[in-house]
Design a protein around this motif. Structure first.
Motif, PDB file in Angstrom:
ATOM      1  N   UNK A   1       0.830  -1.200   0.000  1.00  0.00           N
ATOM      2  CA  UNK A   1       0.000   0.000   0.000  1.00  0.00           C
ATOM      3  C   UNK A   1       0.865   1.250   0.000  1.00  0.00           C
ATOM      4  N   UNK A   2       1.949   1.234   0.798  1.00  0.00           N
ATOM      5  CA  UNK A   2       2.865   2.376   0.811  1.00  0.00           C
ATOM      6  C   UNK A   2       3.583   2.558  -0.509  1.00  0.00           C
ATOM      7  N   UNK A   3       3.975   1.450  -1.136  1.00  0.00           N
ATOM      8  CA  UNK A   3       4.651   1.522  -2.426  1.00  0.00           C
ATOM      9  C   UNK A   3       3.731   2.104  -3.497  1.00  0.00           C
ATOM     10  N   UNK A   4       2.485   1.634  -3.531  1.00  0.00           N
ATOM     11  CA  UNK A   4       1.535   2.132  -4.526  1.00  0.00           C
ATOM     12  C   UNK A   4       1.202   3.597  -4.294  1.00  0.00           C
ATOM     13  N   UNK A   5       1.002   3.962  -3.029  1.00  0.00           N
ATOM     14  CA  UNK A   5       0.703   5.364  -2.723  1.00  0.00           C
ATOM     15  C   UNK A   5       1.833   6.289  -3.093  1.00  0.00           C
ATOM     16  N   UNK A   6       3.071   5.833  -2.888  1.00  0.00           N
ATOM     17  CA  UNK A   6       4.225   6.676  -3.218  1.00  0.00           C
ATOM     18  C   UNK A   6       4.456   6.758  -4.723  1.00  0.00           C
ATOM     19  N   UNK A   7       4.186   5.670  -5.431  1.00  0.00           N
ATOM     20  CA  UNK A   7       4.493   5.634  -6.859  1.00  0.00           C
ATOM     21  C   UNK A   7       3.411   6.312  -7.697  1.00  0.00           C
ATOM     22  N   UNK A   8       2.173   5.861  -7.559  1.00  0.00           N
ATOM     23  CA  UNK A   8       1.100   6.398  -8.399  1.00  0.00           C
ATOM     24  C   UNK A   8       0.171   7.337  -7.644  1.00  0.00           C
ATOM     25  N   UNK A   9      -0.061   7.060  -6.348  1.00  0.00           N
ATOM     26  CA  UNK A   9      -0.964   7.911  -5.575  1.00  0.00           C
ATOM     27  C   UNK A   9      -0.484   9.342  -5.497  1.00  0.00           C
TER      28      UNK A   9
ATOM     29  N   UNK B   1       6.563  20.227  -5.139  1.00  0.00           N
ATOM     30  CA  UNK B   1       7.867  19.946  -4.516  1.00  0.00           C
ATOM     31  C   UNK B   1       7.715  18.955  -3.359  1.00  0.00           C
ATOM     32  N   UNK B   2       6.767  19.235  -2.458  1.00  0.00           N
ATOM     33  CA  UNK B   2       6.565  18.350  -1.311  1.00  0.00           C
ATOM     34  C   UNK B   2       6.118  16.966  -1.776  1.00  0.00           C
ATOM     35  N   UNK B   3       5.191  16.935  -2.748  1.00  0.00           N
ATOM     36  CA  UNK B   3       4.738  15.655  -3.275  1.00  0.00           C
ATOM     37  C   UNK B   3       5.855  14.866  -3.923  1.00  0.00           C
ATOM     38  N   UNK B   4       6.740  15.565  -4.651  1.00  0.00           N
ATOM     39  CA  UNK B   4       7.869  14.880  -5.271  1.00  0.00           C
ATOM     40  C   UNK B   4       8.810  14.270  -4.256  1.00  0.00           C
ATOM     41  N   UNK B   5       9.109  15.024  -3.198  1.00  0.00           N
ATOM     42  CA  UNK B   5      10.002  14.518  -2.150  1.00  0.00           C
ATOM     43  C   UNK B   5       9.380  13.307  -1.452  1.00  0.00           C
ATOM     44  N   UNK B   6       8.095  13.426  -1.080  1.00  0.00           N
ATOM     45  CA  UNK B   6       7.412  12.322  -0.402  1.00  0.00           C
ATOM     46  C   UNK B   6       7.312  11.091  -1.307  1.00  0.00           C
ATOM     47  N   UNK B   7       7.070  11.322  -2.598  1.00  0.00           N
ATOM     48  CA  UNK B   7       6.934  10.212  -3.526  1.00  0.00           C
ATOM     49  C   UNK B   7       8.250   9.437  -3.661  1.00  0.00           C
ATOM     50  N   UNK B   8       9.334  10.160  -3.858  1.00  0.00           N
ATOM     51  CA  UNK B   8      10.636   9.503  -4.046  1.00  0.00           C
ATOM     52  C   UNK B   8      11.071   8.782  -2.772  1.00  0.00           C
ATOM     53  N   UNK B   9      10.994   9.478  -1.626  1.00  0.00           N
ATOM     54  CA  UNK B   9      11.437   8.863  -0.374  1.00  0.00           C
ATOM     55  C   UNK B   9      10.546   7.679   0.003  1.00  0.00           C
ATOM     56  N   UNK B  10       9.225   7.830  -0.173  1.00  0.00           N
ATOM     57  CA  UNK B  10       8.324   6.733   0.152  1.00  0.00           C
ATOM     58  C   UNK B  10       8.538   5.524  -0.735  1.00  0.00           C
ATOM     59  N   UNK B  11       8.767   5.757  -2.026  1.00  0.00           N
ATOM     60  CA  UNK B  11       9.002   4.649  -2.949  1.00  0.00           C
ATOM     61  C   UNK B  11      10.281   3.903  -2.586  1.00  0.00           C
ATOM     62  N   UNK B  12      11.356   4.645  -2.287  1.00  0.00           N
ATOM     63  CA  UNK B  12      12.641   4.016  -1.963  1.00  0.00           C
ATOM     64  C   UNK B  12      12.528   3.187  -0.685  1.00  0.00           C
ATOM     65  N   UNK B  13      11.924   3.772   0.366  1.00  0.00           N
ATOM     66  CA  UNK B  13      11.849   3.062   1.645  1.00  0.00           C
ATOM     67  C   UNK B  13      10.852   1.906   1.597  1.00  0.00           C
ATOM     68  N   UNK B  14       9.780   2.048   0.826  1.00  0.00           N
ATOM     69  CA  UNK B  14       8.845   0.929   0.673  1.00  0.00           C
ATOM     70  C   UNK B  14       9.505  -0.221  -0.063  1.00  0.00           C
ATOM     71  N   UNK B  15      10.285   0.102  -1.086  1.00  0.00           N
ATOM     72  CA  UNK B  15      10.997  -0.930  -1.830  1.00  0.00           C
ATOM     73  C   UNK B  15      12.029  -1.615  -0.946  1.00  0.00           C
ATOM     74  N   UNK B  16      12.738  -0.830  -0.127  1.00  0.00           N
ATOM     75  CA  UNK B  16      13.699  -1.417   0.805  1.00  0.00           C
ATOM     76  C   UNK B  16      13.003  -2.323   1.814  1.00  0.00           C
TER      77      UNK B  16
END
Length: 526
Positions: free
Chosen positions: A458-466, A499-514
């Motif tokens: 859910x976190x990965x999907x929210x960060x990537x497409x959400x 800007x905020x959405x971009x930062x949250x998206x990238x960081x959330x995607x990386x940490x969800x993948x990890x």
């Protein structure tokens, strides 16, 4: 003679100057900016008038050929939001009440034969989208975010409400008379308008890909949560979570034969009501243990590695932007859209915040990815069975939407189609169309088996497409299409959200993948 020669030279110089200015203006227009001089504005308006008259003439010829009335006396009054042509250079939209308008690709401008919905009905649809099963993962987000997670639930509600409004604003433009009219009908049309004229279909393809990913991931989450709930409801049975997921998929396999959602839609209201009852039962149980609430466990600091996952979980629980253009186009009073967005997101914010906080206070550090797994065994089995039934009945909706997007993108684009049509002349589904649908069901099963982690997915999907569909693209499209009309604070909000959405998206995607990689390694070792 000399005077005549000077006059001709002056005219030639003026013509050359105007042409050079027009070329420069055209270059800036292709870059997304419009010219600001009065002469160029008059020239563009004149071209628009000629283009409008030409299109109207063609439209009248078509109407005459079909035997329809073309005069002002016999014509039907235009439906609110209708427009005769599109500025982006596309083909003219069908007239109000025509068959093409309700059967065509867009079909969202709404013919007079198409039933309209009230603001309350539209609000109910939005509520179903943002108050679904995925609120079960919000207490897990509070576990890693503390009070900042609660703030993020409020912040995400405010931002998603705002981006939903500006996305709808991108559907409208002013015509030559200064009237605001609806010139686009979908998220894809907005994206294509932003990328025109250089890449007129690029934006739509990006949105379609993001939409397919989100819909397929939603299907995967339904299978994951079904297996998880059944496994934790009957731990004494010799059936693993993966086996429960396979059983759930076997029940879902008939979805491959769906041609419409009439049969499924009958259960949607009952499923939603059942989900609200389940939420009330969970909150009631938590309130019964209010004396044992662990307020001291709610942190003011965050887990740097896991909090970005919480951001994706919270954002994904608010995603509704995909269908907002269609919803607004089918409202009886589109002017009530803003009010509807306000009260639905305020209600969602209050209910989600209370549910997440109360559930976390009850179980504190023992909070699990799916909060119903924390319930006592006697209550858990009953609640989880209802949730599994809701998940299985909810699966066909995103599945059918994903299939439609795939079929329209790959099978129904005329000469540009990559594969033959999925349906024959008699309307029957062909073998490769059925194979596509079955393959999609099997794919969701395989993903659920190999990545059985509800919160991380859910976190990965929210960060990537959400984040992309709810934060990044609406703010970018708003800036691109309405740049000259925006006030400074609107520009500031759009840039800040991007800007905020971009930062949250990238960081959330990386940490969800990890987190998924770490969980996969742990499962492999076990």
């Amino acid at each position: 003679m000399a005077t005549l020669l000077r006059s001709k030279l002056s005219n030639v110089a003026t013509s050359v100057s105007n042409k050079s200015q027009a070329k420069v203006s055209g270059m800036f227009a292709r870059m997304g900016f419009q010219a600001a001089t009065d002469k160029e504005a008059v020239g563009f308006a004149h071209c628009d008038d000629l283009d409008f008259e030409h299109r109207q003439g063609l439209q009248m010829d078509i109407l005459k050929a079909e035997g329809e009335p073309c005069g002002d006396e016999g014509a039907e009054p235009p439906v609110e939001g209708d427009i005769h042509y599109q500025r982006g250079g596309g083909a003219p939209l069908p007239p109000s009440g025509s068959k093409d308008q309700t059967v065509g690709a867009g079909g969202e401008f709404g013919g007079q034969d198409k039933p309209k919905i009230t603001a309350w009905e539209a609000g109910w649809n939005v509520t179903n989208a943002i108050q679904g099963m995925f609120v079960l993962g919000l207490p897990y987000a509070i576990l890693h975010g503390g009070y900042l997670g609660l703030f993020l639930i409020i912040f995400a509600a405010v931002v998603c409400c705002y981006t939903g409004k500006i996305l709808i604003a991108c559907l409208y433009e002013e015509n030559e008379d200064g009237e605001v009219v609806r010139v686009r009908d979908s998220y894809v049309a907005i994206a294509n308008a932003c990328c025109a004229p250089r890449f007129p279909t690029l934006g739509g393809r990006v949105v379609n890909v993001a939409q397919i990913i989100e819909l397929v991931m939603t299907c995967i989450l339904y299978v994951v949560v079904s297996g998880n709930l059944m496994y934790n409801s009957f731990p004494g049975l010799p059936v693993s979570q993966k086996s429960w997921s396979i059983i759930a998929t076997a029940v879902l396999l008939p979805c491959a034969f769906l041609k419409n959602l009439k049969a499924v839609s009958k259960f949607s209201l009952l499923c939603t009501l059942a989900h609200f009852v389940i939420n009330i039962l969970v909150i009631a149980y938590c309130l019964s243990r209010a004396r044992d609430w662990a307020w001291e466990k709610v942190k003011f600091y965050i887990d740097v590695k896991k909090f970005p996952i919480s951001i994706g979980i919270i954002v994904f629980s608010y995603t509704s932007q995909i269908f907002l253009p269609s919803l607004e186009g089918n409202m009886q009073q589109p002017s009530e859209f803003h009010c509807m967005m306000n009260w639905t997101h305020i209600a969602a914010c209050v209910l989600k915040g209370l549910f997440a906080l109360v559930a976390y206070l009850t179980w504190a550090d023992e909070t699990k990815e799916v909060i119903t797994d924390n319930l006592p065994g006697s209550i858990r089995a009953v609640v989880n069975i209802f949730l599994v039934a809701k998940a299985l009945l909810s699966y066909p909706l995103p599945f059918f939407a994903a299939v439609e997007v795939l079929e329209k993108s790959l099978f129904q684009e005329g000469s540009r189609a990559f594969f033959p049509a999925c349906y024959g002349g008699d309307g029957r589904l062909k073998s490769w169309g059925l194979t596509l649908r079955c393959a999609l069901v099997v794919f969701t099963l395989l993903m659920a088996i190999y990545v059985p982690h509800f919160a991380l997915l859910m976190g990965l999907t929210g960060s990537l497409t959400g984040a992309g569909l709810c934060f990044l693209l609406p703010s970018l499209f708003h800036l691109r299409l309405l740049w000259r009309k925006l006030l400074w604070h609107q520009v500031f909000f759009d840039v800040a959200i991007f800007v905020i959405g971009g930062i949250c998206s990238v960081s959330g995607f990386i940490h969800s993948l990890e987190g998924l990689i770490e969980a996969y390694r742990t499962n492999a070792e076990d």
